[in-house]
Design a protein around this motif. Structure first.
Motif, PDB file in Angstrom:
ATOM      1  N   LYS A 103      38.060  46.220  39.119  1.00  5.41           N
ATOM      2  CA  LYS A 103      37.010  46.507  39.677  1.00  5.41           C
ATOM      3  C   LYS A 103      36.278  47.631  38.789  1.00  5.41           C
ATOM      4  CE  LYS A 103      38.327  45.047  44.183  1.00  5.41           C
ATOM      5  NZ  LYS A 103      38.706  45.343  45.557  1.00  5.41           N
ATOM      6  N   PHE A 104      36.975  48.795  38.305  1.00 11.34           N
ATOM      7  CA  PHE A 104      36.570  49.704  37.663  1.00 11.34           C
ATOM      8  C   PHE A 104      35.743  49.191  36.106  1.00 11.34           C
ATOM      9  CE2 PHE A 104      37.092  52.612  34.000  1.00 11.34           C
ATOM     10  CZ  PHE A 104      36.758  53.732  34.480  1.00 11.34           C
ATOM     11  N   LEU A 105      36.452  48.243  35.451  1.00  8.48           N
ATOM     12  CA  LEU A 105      35.925  47.658  34.311  1.00  8.48           C
ATOM     13  C   LEU A 105      34.420  46.813  34.914  1.00  8.48           C
ATOM     14  CD1 LEU A 105      38.745  45.978  32.768  1.00  8.48           C
ATOM     15  CD2 LEU A 105      37.301  47.747  31.492  1.00  8.48           C
ATOM     16  N   ALA A 106      34.537  46.185  35.944  1.00 10.00           N
ATOM     17  CA  ALA A 106      33.203  45.677  36.277  1.00 10.00           C
ATOM     18  C   ALA A 106      32.093  46.657  36.570  1.00 10.00           C
ATOM     19  CB  ALA A 106      33.277  44.736  37.482  1.00 10.00           C
ATOM     20  N   LYS A 107      32.290  47.667  37.103  1.00  5.82           N
ATOM     21  CA  LYS A 107      31.474  48.716  37.363  1.00  5.82           C
ATOM     22  C   LYS A 107      30.953  49.600  36.586  1.00  5.82           C
ATOM     23  CE  LYS A 107      30.675  52.193  41.351  1.00  5.82           C
ATOM     24  NZ  LYS A 107      31.307  52.901  42.397  1.00  5.82           N
TER      25      LYS A 107
END
Length: 149
Positions: free
Chosen positions: A72-76
């Motif tokens: 989720k961190f990478l996507a955001k």
């Protein structure tokens, strides 16, 4: 309370490519690789240096799936610094001290971390927007008291 910066966690899409980058560019050596199912990551620890309080590392983190915290961190936010981890003599005591200062913790009790360590995370909103990890290295004696913080 803090003895050193234990590691800087860096989120990445391709663990092997980032290992090659950090090994070639900064001449760092991989000292451990793990899959942490609980945290949903494949990781590598690259040794930076040894100091009086212990060793320091770069931790490269690749998500096992997009719905994990690192995924989720990478996507955001994309690749980059995910968290800063501080070495502490006793993670449970450090948790108590932070909670006593009004800092929310993401963990109720210490949990398994890299290379056999015990870890806990502080809520980013309570520590200046930075995901902060507390790390008690494997084999470190528990209940070591310190007057610093």
């Amino acid at each position: 309370m803090f003895m050193r910066i234990d590691h800087i966690g860096i989120a990445c899409h391709d663990l092997e490519a980032k290992i090659a980058l950090f090994s070639d560019t900064f001449e760092l050596t991989v000292v451990a690789r793990e899959v942490n199912e609980e945290q949903g990551v494949r990781e590598a620890m690259l040794h930076i240096a040894d100091g009086e309080g212990g060793s320091s590392y770069i931790q490269l983190l690749e998500p096992l799936s997009p719905d994990t915290p690192v995924g989720k961190f990478l996507a955001k936010r994309g690749e980059g610094v995910h968290h800063v981890a501080f070495g502490v003599p006793d993670v449970a005591e450090a948790m108590e001290r932070l909670a006593g200062k009004g800092v929310r913790l993401l963990d109720e009790r210490p949990r398994h971390g890299s290379m056999g360590s015990e870890i806990a995370f502080a809520h980013p909103k309570d520590v200046g927007g930075m995901l902060t990890e507390l790390v008690q290295a494997a084999g470190a004696p528990a209940n070591v008291k310190t007057d610093r913080m």
